[in-house]
Design a protein around this motif. Sequence first.
Motif, PDB file in Angstrom:
ATOM      1  N   UNK A 133      13.227  23.390 -35.306  1.00 44.17           N
ATOM      2  CA  UNK A 133      12.252  24.470 -35.400  1.00 44.17           C
ATOM      3  C   UNK A 133      12.892  25.808 -35.027  1.00 44.17           C
ATOM      4  N   UNK A 134      13.655  25.817 -33.948  1.00 45.87           N
ATOM      5  CA  UNK A 134      14.332  27.042 -33.508  1.00 45.87           C
ATOM      6  C   UNK A 134      15.311  27.548 -34.567  1.00 45.87           C
ATOM      7  N   UNK A 135      16.112  26.653 -35.113  1.00 42.24           N
ATOM      8  CA  UNK A 135      17.115  27.028 -36.117  1.00 42.24           C
ATOM      9  C   UNK A 135      16.443  27.596 -37.369  1.00 42.24           C
ATOM     10  N   UNK A 136      15.388  26.974 -37.817  1.00 40.15           N
ATOM     11  CA  UNK A 136      14.677  27.475 -38.998  1.00 40.15           C
ATOM     12  C   UNK A 136      14.079  28.865 -38.746  1.00 40.15           C
ATOM     13  N   UNK A 137      13.581  29.097 -37.556  1.00 37.68           N
ATOM     14  CA  UNK A 137      13.061  30.430 -37.209  1.00 37.68           C
ATOM     15  C   UNK A 137      14.183  31.462 -37.169  1.00 37.68           C
ATOM     16  N   UNK A 138      15.351  31.065 -36.701  1.00 39.90           N
ATOM     17  CA  UNK A 138      16.517  31.961 -36.685  1.00 39.90           C
ATOM     18  C   UNK A 138      16.951  32.307 -38.117  1.00 39.90           C
ATOM     19  N   UNK A 139      16.988  31.313 -38.989  1.00 38.67           N
ATOM     20  CA  UNK A 139      17.320  31.575 -40.397  1.00 38.67           C
ATOM     21  C   UNK A 139      16.327  32.563 -41.003  1.00 38.67           C
TER      22      UNK A 139
ATOM     23  N   UNK B 236      22.369  27.737 -34.617  1.00 42.64           N
ATOM     24  CA  UNK B 236      22.172  26.555 -33.796  1.00 42.64           C
ATOM     25  C   UNK B 236      21.128  26.825 -32.732  1.00 42.64           C
ATOM     26  N   UNK B 237      20.838  25.801 -31.944  1.00 46.96           N
ATOM     27  CA  UNK B 237      19.881  25.910 -30.840  1.00 46.96           C
ATOM     28  C   UNK B 237      20.632  25.558 -29.561  1.00 46.96           C
ATOM     29  N   UNK B 238      20.813  26.532 -28.711  1.00 46.16           N
ATOM     30  CA  UNK B 238      21.663  26.342 -27.528  1.00 46.16           C
ATOM     31  C   UNK B 238      20.805  26.287 -26.266  1.00 46.16           C
ATOM     32  N   UNK B 239      19.975  25.260 -26.199  1.00 47.21           N
ATOM     33  CA  UNK B 239      19.120  25.030 -25.043  1.00 47.21           C
ATOM     34  C   UNK B 239      18.804  23.537 -24.983  1.00 47.21           C
ATOM     35  N   UNK B 240      18.327  23.081 -23.856  1.00 50.70           N
ATOM     36  CA  UNK B 240      17.926  21.670 -23.741  1.00 50.70           C
ATOM     37  C   UNK B 240      16.690  21.431 -24.589  1.00 50.70           C
ATOM     38  N   UNK B 241      16.685  20.337 -25.304  1.00 48.21           N
ATOM     39  CA  UNK B 241      15.540  19.999 -26.134  1.00 48.21           C
ATOM     40  C   UNK B 241      15.891  18.874 -27.081  1.00 48.21           C
ATOM     41  N   UNK B 242      14.896  18.386 -27.795  1.00 44.88           N
ATOM     42  CA  UNK B 242      15.126  17.308 -28.751  1.00 44.88           C
ATOM     43  C   UNK B 242      15.406  17.894 -30.139  1.00 44.88           C
ATOM     44  N   UNK B 243      15.668  17.028 -31.089  1.00 52.42           N
ATOM     45  CA  UNK B 243      16.027  17.466 -32.440  1.00 52.42           C
ATOM     46  C   UNK B 243      14.903  18.265 -33.096  1.00 52.42           C
TER      47      UNK B 243
END
Length: 151
Positions: free
Chosen positions: A77-83, A65-72
């Motif tokens: 983008x963050x989640x895909x980079x984590x994967x 997941x993405x645990x910061x303020x931001x839009x979808x």
Amino acid sequence: MKTERRSVIKRLFASMVGLLGANAIAQAGSNSTVKETFNVTKQDEVPLFSGSTKYNGLVFVAGKGAHFDGDIKAHTDHVLKELEAELKKAGSSMEKVLKVNVYLADLGDYKAMNEVYQGRFGSKPPVRTTVATYGGVPGDSLVEMDCIAYV
């Protein structure tokens, strides 16, 4: 004559058993059936879950997941980079992903999530299931994804 024939048959049988046994040992060595874990999260010093698990040529990546303020779009983008980072640690890549599960906090974010998701898995994208979660995604992320890939 009967004794010679039996002796030849016994030697032939023993040779076949030996070859089959050697072949089974060779195959066991080439197929890793040892479970490997990466990025183990602990709670009170007790293992809770792994960021990814590799077994028998497959990689299973836990939900990111993405645990910061931001839009979808920023969250996707963050989640895909984590994967991608988890897959690389396990010796795989985005192009080797077979299955993705996408969990959205709001189904209204589907189109914007797709805009960022599109093309991230190469020219042969994996199968995918996308659902909107009841009550939201843990940690206030707007999106969470997990995946299965091969090595």
